[in-house]
Design an enzyme around this catalytic site. Sequence first.
Site: not given
Length: 164
Positions: A41, A90, A128
Amino acid sequence: MRSALYPGSFDPLTFGHLDLIERGTRLFDRLVVAVGDNPRKQALFTVEERMDMIRRHTARFPGVEVASFSGLVVDHCARTGVGNILRGLRTPSDFEFEFQMALTNRALRPEVEVVFVMPSAEWVFLSSSLIKEVVANGGDASRWLPADVLAAVAKRLQRDAPGA
Ligand code: ADP
């Protein structure tokens, strides 16, 4: 003693993460916020930088530790004697991925439980990666992350930080 690992990228730390951490401290005596060192990542901040941000903003919470890890989350739990993993939910799309990951982790280490917590409604759409897009394009992200974190993101992305 109830303990949990809260793993993530935290690239960067947001008020959504801090909401989860605060809720986690009410559930667990020891909460280890663990920054994943994942070379696959691409991150804006180094693991150390992300750990520093988290340390600065979690010093007020009892029982919170900041760490980093590489490899499988469940192996890190086993190595450090932590019995639970804390994750945030979420949206329904979070659920699909988290459900798969939780069951995979359970297959690997059945003794580690995954605990899901929902953030306050004001943070449900916050991520983010979206914040980085907003800042990169000159938008005001000051309501979603601490001022020093916003300043660091803006600096790294070479943008002014409106509202910071
Ligand atoms: P990862 O790469 O592991 O998804 P993130 O830093 O994006 O790393 O997220 C780490 C954890 O924090 C995940 O469980 C994610 O669902 C949760 N999280 C991220 N943003 C929020 C938010 N706004 N509200 C609640 N939980 C969140």
